[in-house]
Design a protein around this motif. Structure first.
Motif, PDB file in Angstrom:
ATOM      1  N   PHE A 131      -2.736  -0.133  -9.424  1.00 19.15           N
ATOM      2  CA  PHE A 131      -1.712   0.303  -9.200  1.00 19.15           C
ATOM      3  C   PHE A 131      -2.798   1.459  -8.103  1.00 19.15           C
ATOM      4  O   PHE A 131      -1.998   1.533  -7.137  1.00 19.15           O
ATOM      5  CB  PHE A 131      -0.849   1.425 -10.235  1.00 19.15           C
ATOM      6  CG  PHE A 131       0.237   0.499 -10.332  1.00 19.15           C
ATOM      7  CD1 PHE A 131       1.192  -0.334  -9.636  1.00 19.15           C
ATOM      8  CD2 PHE A 131       0.124   0.293 -12.020  1.00 19.15           C
ATOM      9  CE1 PHE A 131       2.461  -0.614  -9.742  1.00 19.15           C
ATOM     10  CE2 PHE A 131       1.732  -0.398 -12.102  1.00 19.15           C
ATOM     11  CZ  PHE A 131       2.795  -1.069 -11.726  1.00 19.15           C
ATOM     12  N   GLY A 132      -3.794   1.849  -8.404  1.00 19.20           N
ATOM     13  CA  GLY A 132      -4.761   2.246  -7.668  1.00 19.20           C
ATOM     14  C   GLY A 132      -4.968   1.542  -6.613  1.00 19.20           C
ATOM     15  O   GLY A 132      -5.177   2.365  -5.292  1.00 19.20           O
ATOM     16  N   VAL A 133      -5.027   0.584  -6.066  1.00 19.93           N
ATOM     17  CA  VAL A 133      -5.681  -0.135  -5.281  1.00 19.93           C
ATOM     18  C   VAL A 133      -4.461  -0.315  -4.491  1.00 19.93           C
ATOM     19  O   VAL A 133      -5.085  -0.011  -3.294  1.00 19.93           O
ATOM     20  CB  VAL A 133      -6.285  -1.823  -5.386  1.00 19.93           C
ATOM     21  CG1 VAL A 133      -6.165  -2.557  -4.277  1.00 19.93           C
ATOM     22  CG2 VAL A 133      -7.645  -1.767  -6.309  1.00 19.93           C
ATOM     23  N   ALA A 134      -3.834  -0.504  -4.679  1.00 21.10           N
ATOM     24  CA  ALA A 134      -2.060  -0.737  -4.191  1.00 21.10           C
ATOM     25  C   ALA A 134      -1.718   1.047  -3.294  1.00 21.10           C
ATOM     26  O   ALA A 134      -1.283   0.703  -2.324  1.00 21.10           O
ATOM     27  CB  ALA A 134      -0.895  -0.720  -4.787  1.00 21.10           C
ATOM     28  N   ALA A 135      -1.978   1.524  -3.914  1.00 18.45           N
ATOM     29  CA  ALA A 135      -1.648   3.348  -3.675  1.00 18.45           C
ATOM     30  C   ALA A 135      -2.663   3.683  -2.345  1.00 18.45           C
ATOM     31  O   ALA A 135      -2.588   3.842  -1.133  1.00 18.45           O
ATOM     32  CB  ALA A 135      -1.289   4.051  -4.831  1.00 18.45           C
ATOM     33  N   GLY A 136      -4.298   2.973  -2.742  1.00 15.54           N
ATOM     34  CA  GLY A 136      -5.095   3.428  -1.880  1.00 15.54           C
ATOM     35  C   GLY A 136      -4.609   2.524  -0.106  1.00 15.54           C
ATOM     36  O   GLY A 136      -4.750   3.054   0.548  1.00 15.54           O
ATOM     37  N   PHE A 137      -4.110   0.948  -0.702  1.00 16.85           N
ATOM     38  CA  PHE A 137      -4.272   0.556   0.757  1.00 16.85           C
ATOM     39  C   PHE A 137      -2.238   0.834   1.288  1.00 16.85           C
ATOM     40  O   PHE A 137      -2.489   0.717   2.654  1.00 16.85           O
ATOM     41  CB  PHE A 137      -3.465  -1.305   0.427  1.00 16.85           C
ATOM     42  CG  PHE A 137      -5.086  -2.065   0.824  1.00 16.85           C
ATOM     43  CD1 PHE A 137      -5.965  -1.869   1.956  1.00 16.85           C
ATOM     44  CD2 PHE A 137      -6.028  -1.979  -0.855  1.00 16.85           C
ATOM     45  CE1 PHE A 137      -7.298  -2.458   1.704  1.00 16.85           C
ATOM     46  CE2 PHE A 137      -7.173  -3.083  -0.317  1.00 16.85           C
ATOM     47  CZ  PHE A 137      -7.810  -2.986   0.649  1.00 16.85           C
ATOM     48  N   ARG A 138      -1.781   1.255   0.396  1.00 17.45           N
ATOM     49  CA  ARG A 138      -0.602   2.259   1.078  1.00 17.45           C
ATOM     50  C   ARG A 138      -0.928   3.086   1.635  1.00 17.45           C
ATOM     51  O   ARG A 138      -0.637   3.545   3.061  1.00 17.45           O
ATOM     52  CB  ARG A 138      -0.108   2.701   0.426  1.00 17.45           C
ATOM     53  CG  ARG A 138       1.769   3.095   0.952  1.00 17.45           C
ATOM     54  CD  ARG A 138       2.174   3.657  -1.089  1.00 17.45           C
ATOM     55  NE  ARG A 138       3.171   3.869   0.125  1.00 17.45           N
ATOM     56  CZ  ARG A 138       3.390   5.442   0.534  1.00 17.45           C
ATOM     57  NH1 ARG A 138       2.089   6.435   0.238  1.00 17.45           N
ATOM     58  NH2 ARG A 138       5.134   6.922   0.774  1.00 17.45           N
ATOM     59  N   ASN A 139      -1.702   4.197   1.601  1.00 18.82           N
ATOM     60  CA  ASN A 139      -2.494   5.690   2.005  1.00 18.82           C
ATOM     61  C   ASN A 139      -2.775   4.614   3.715  1.00 18.82           C
ATOM     62  O   ASN A 139      -2.896   5.638   4.234  1.00 18.82           O
ATOM     63  CB  ASN A 139      -2.909   6.299   1.435  1.00 18.82           C
ATOM     64  CG  ASN A 139      -2.229   7.107   0.309  1.00 18.82           C
ATOM     65  OD1 ASN A 139      -1.263   7.290   0.017  1.00 18.82           O
ATOM     66  ND2 ASN A 139      -3.318   7.335  -0.782  1.00 18.82           N
ATOM     67  N   LEU A 140      -4.259   4.023   3.461  1.00 20.71           N
ATOM     68  CA  LEU A 140      -4.472   3.638   4.337  1.00 20.71           C
ATOM     69  C   LEU A 140      -3.297   2.747   5.567  1.00 20.71           C
ATOM     70  O   LEU A 140      -3.823   3.260   7.121  1.00 20.71           O
ATOM     71  CB  LEU A 140      -5.524   2.191   3.832  1.00 20.71           C
ATOM     72  CG  LEU A 140      -6.566   1.932   4.789  1.00 20.71           C
ATOM     73  CD1 LEU A 140      -7.817   3.132   5.440  1.00 20.71           C
ATOM     74  CD2 LEU A 140      -7.191   0.849   4.782  1.00 20.71           C
TER      75      LEU A 140
END
Length: 69
Positions: free
Chosen positions: A46-55
Motif C-alpha cells: 500500500f505504501g508503494v501504491a500511495a507513493g506512485f499515486r503521489n508521483l
C-alpha cells in the motif's frame, strides 16, 4: 518556473515517504497483532501504491502547468 522546479524536486520524496509510512504502519500493526510479516508486507504494498499515486499527481500537475506557459 520555480514552482515547477520545486514540485519536480519533491517528487522523489513523495515516493519514498509513501513507502516509509506504509511500511511503518504495517510493522506497527504486526507488533500489535503479532502477525509478522503479513501486515508489514501489506503495508509495504500500500505504501508503494500511495507513493506512485503521489508521483502521478505531481507529474500531472507539472504537465498541466507547463502546457499553460
Amino acid at each position: 518556473m520555480f514552482d515547477a522546479l520545486s514540485r519536480a524536486s519533491v517528487m522523489g520524496l513523495h515516493l519514498i515517504s509513501g513507502i516509509i509510512v506504509g511500511s511503518g504502519l504495517g510493522y506497527a500493526c504486526d507488533r500489535w497483532l503479532e502477525t509478522f510479516p503479513w501486515c508489514s508486507a501489506i503495508g509495504f504494498v500500500f505504501g508503494v501504491a500511495a507513493g506512485f499515486r503521489n508521483l502521478w499527481i505531481d507529474a500531472k500537475y507539472l504537465i498541466r502547468n507547463i502546457d499553460k506557459k
